[in-house]
Design a protein around this motif. Structure first.
Motif, short mmCIF file in Angstrom:
data_model
loop_
_atom_site.label_atom_id
_atom_site.label_comp_id
_atom_site.label_asym_id
_atom_site.label_seq_id
_atom_site.Cartn_x
_atom_site.Cartn_y
_atom_site.Cartn_z
N MET A 56 0.90 -1.25 -0.19
CA MET A 56 -0.08 0.06 -0.02
C MET A 56 0.78 1.46 0.16
N ARG A 57 2.04 1.23 0.35
CA ARG A 57 2.98 2.41 0.45
C ARG A 57 3.43 2.83 -1.04
N GLN A 58 3.39 2.23 -1.76
CA GLN A 58 3.86 2.34 -3.33
C GLN A 58 2.58 2.71 -3.95
N ASN B 35 7.47 16.69 11.70
CA ASN B 35 7.53 16.83 10.21
C ASN B 35 8.59 15.73 9.67
N LYS B 36 8.25 14.96 8.90
CA LYS B 36 9.35 13.81 8.54
C LYS B 36 9.61 14.04 7.02
N THR B 37 10.98 13.89 6.49
CA THR B 37 11.57 13.92 5.20
C THR B 37 12.10 12.42 5.02
N ARG B 38 11.59 11.73 3.93
CA ARG B 38 12.17 10.40 3.78
C ARG B 38 13.25 10.50 2.46
N TYR B 39 14.36 10.10 2.97
CA TYR B 39 15.45 10.24 1.69
C TYR B 39 15.56 8.90 1.18
N GLY B 40 15.41 7.82 1.79
CA GLY B 40 15.61 6.50 1.04
C GLY B 40 14.88 5.30 2.15
N ASP B 41 14.97 4.10 1.78
CA ASP B 41 14.20 2.95 2.61
C ASP B 41 14.51 3.04 3.93
N ARG B 42 15.96 3.27 4.27
CA ARG B 42 16.14 3.43 5.70
C ARG B 42 16.87 4.79 6.30
N GLU C 165 2.97 14.34 9.19
CA GLU C 165 1.78 14.70 8.70
C GLU C 165 0.63 13.95 8.54
N GLU C 166 1.13 12.67 7.63
CA GLU C 166 0.07 11.77 7.29
C GLU C 166 -0.55 11.14 8.42
N SER C 167 -0.09 11.29 9.47
CA SER C 167 -0.60 10.55 10.77
C SER C 167 -1.57 11.17 11.39
N VAL D 189 3.53 7.12 18.12
CA VAL D 189 2.38 6.23 17.35
C VAL D 189 2.73 6.17 16.05
N ASP D 190 2.85 5.13 15.35
CA ASP D 190 2.69 5.16 13.90
C ASP D 190 2.21 3.82 13.31
N ASP D 191 1.64 3.86 12.02
CA ASP D 191 0.87 2.70 11.64
C ASP D 191 1.68 1.77 11.17
N ILE D 192 3.06 1.72 10.94
CA ILE D 192 3.77 0.53 10.41
C ILE D 192 5.18 0.77 11.05
N ILE D 193 5.60 -0.15 11.43
CA ILE D 193 7.20 -0.27 12.06
C ILE D 193 7.76 -1.03 10.92
N SER D 194 8.69 -0.72 10.11
CA SER D 194 9.48 -1.44 9.14
C SER D 194 10.74 -1.70 9.56
N THR D 195 11.51 -0.54 8.93
CA THR D 195 13.03 -0.86 9.31
C THR D 195 13.26 -0.10 10.79
N ALA D 196 12.11 0.54 11.34
CA ALA D 196 12.06 1.14 12.54
C ALA D 196 12.89 2.48 12.45
N GLY D 197 13.21 2.91 11.45
CA GLY D 197 14.22 4.16 11.10
C GLY D 197 13.31 5.31 11.75
N THR D 198 12.03 5.49 11.43
CA THR D 198 11.23 6.37 12.01
C THR D 198 11.44 6.79 13.03
N MET D 199 11.20 5.42 14.09
CA MET D 199 10.92 5.61 15.51
C MET D 199 12.32 5.95 16.15
N PRO E 205 -5.04 0.10 6.76
CA PRO E 205 -4.21 0.01 5.45
C PRO E 205 -3.67 1.39 5.47
N HIS E 206 -2.54 1.30 4.45
CA HIS E 206 -1.53 2.75 4.54
C HIS E 206 -2.37 3.60 3.42
N LEU E 207 -3.66 4.25 3.81
CA LEU E 207 -4.35 4.81 3.11
C LEU E 207 -4.05 6.40 3.09
C1 R5P Z 1 5.04 5.91 6.27
O1 R5P Z 1 4.53 6.79 5.68
C2 R5P Z 1 4.51 5.07 7.53
O2 R5P Z 1 3.39 5.88 8.26
C3 R5P Z 1 5.54 4.80 8.55
O3 R5P Z 1 6.30 5.97 9.04
C4 R5P Z 1 6.85 4.12 8.03
O4 R5P Z 1 6.34 3.01 6.93
C5 R5P Z 1 7.81 3.65 8.76
O5 R5P Z 1 8.77 2.96 8.11
P1 R5P Z 1 10.04 2.53 8.83
O6 R5P Z 1 10.03 1.77 10.26
O7 R5P Z 1 10.82 1.84 7.96
O8 R5P Z 1 10.68 4.10 9.05
#
Ligand code: R5P
Length: 299
Positions: A94-96, A191-198, A170-172, A218-228, A127-129
């Motif tokens: 859903m993220r792409q 305010n988050k800026t994403r420069y790459g997957d990690r 902002e999306e959250s 609080v976030d919807d997805i913890i994937s690489t945990a980079g955001t957290m 879902p990541h809408l």
């Molecule tokens: C992004 O828009 C999502 O809401 C999550 O912030 C993101 O998927 C977290 O990914 P990661 O754990 O890799 O930083």
């Protein structure tokens, strides 16, 4: 409803068992395994003729599951199943949801179109809408989107005294504000800026007025945990208590869980949309209600 049978994809047994028990539904037997050469094998051992087949299959690491899922649905159909419903508490791809770079495709739509070809209805959870307004613009089949906000608010109220909720981007904002309202807590959106997957960069506002509170990220997805991890890094200078991290979907790619634990976080909590040791927030009740609703509507 009476003609419904539940099946579990590998790894989803606990949630499926809970759902079948809550809804008083029978559980079917299925074998999923690999042939020695790595190809996928599926054998349905319970009669599905004229039945509504409900498969619980959360879709993290989707590429590993997709063919087995497809074979299960096609085989059910061939064996005479009336309808096939997919319960995917976590919905992948859903993220792409837009073309970020030239040469890419909107793979959320491609994936949605594929699933919609062989499933009759889908139920999912948060879902990541973010840039897409509804799941129906990705999935052409009847669908139901359930939310965890209420359960997360309840958990915060019961477990954290004097919290301040922190949303990483902002999306959250929409859903985090709802969680905060129900938990009677203030919230901040970063305010988050994403420069790459990690690689993400977070801008942190002045937290002086919250210094006696417990930060709850609080976030919807913890994937690489980079955001957290990036957010927790900023909190280190704030003199606040150790952070509590809440994620809805516990993907924890690679060693992300260990990395998050190692960065001095107080507690890590997730919903049971993806099985993980951090699953403390149970969504089976909401999910059961949703499944019942979908079955009643479509049968
Ligand atoms: C992004 O828009 C999502 O809401 C999550 O912030 C993101 O998927 C977290 O990914 P990661 O754990 O890799 O930083």
């Amino acid at each position: 409803m009476s003609n419904t049978i539940f099946f579990s994809f590998l790894g989803n047994e606990e949630l499926m068992g809970q759902l079948a028990k809550n809804l008083n539904m029978p559980i079917g037997e299925v074998q999923f395994r690999k042939f020695p050469d790595g190809e996928s094998y599926v054998r349905i051992l319970t009669e599905v003729k004229q039945k509504n087949v409900v498969l619980v299959c959360t879709l993290h690491q989707p590429d590993d599951k997709f063919l087995s899922l497809y074979f299960f649905c096609k085989t059910s159909r061939k064996l005479g199943a009336k309808n096939i419903y997919l319960i995917a508490p976590y919905l992948s791809y859903m993220r792409q949801d837009k073309i970020f770079n030239p040469g890419e495709g909107i793979t959320s739509k491609y994936f949605g179109a594929l699933i919609s070809e062989f499933v009759d209805g889908i139920v999912t959870v948060d879902p990541h809408l973010h840039r897409v307004e509804s799941l129906s613009s990705v999935y052409s089949i009847p669908n139901l989107v359930l939310h965890t906000a209420e359960e997360i608010s309840k958990w915060i109220e019961q477990n954290i005294s004097d919290p301040v909720l922190i949303g990483p981007d902002e999306e959250s904002k929409n859903w985090l504000s709802l969680v905060a309202k129900n938990a009677n807590a203030p919230f901040i959106i970063l305010n988050k800026t994403r420069y790459g997957d990690r690689n993400v960069k977070i801008d942190m506002p002045d937290l002086e007025m919250y210094k006696d509170k417990t930060p709850v990220l609080v976030d919807d997805i913890i994937s690489t945990a980079g955001t957290m991890i990036e957010t927790i890094g900023h909190l280190e200078n704030s003199k606040m208590k150790s952070a509590v991290v809440i994620g809805i979907h516990a993907i924890f790619a690679g060693n992300a869980y260990q990395k998050l634990k190692d960065c001095g976080v107080g507690r890590i909590v997730t919903c049971n949309t993806i099985p993980h040791p951090t699953n403390e927030i149970d969504i089976s009740h909401e999910l059961g209600k949703g499944i019942q609703q979908l079955l009643q509507k479509l049968n």
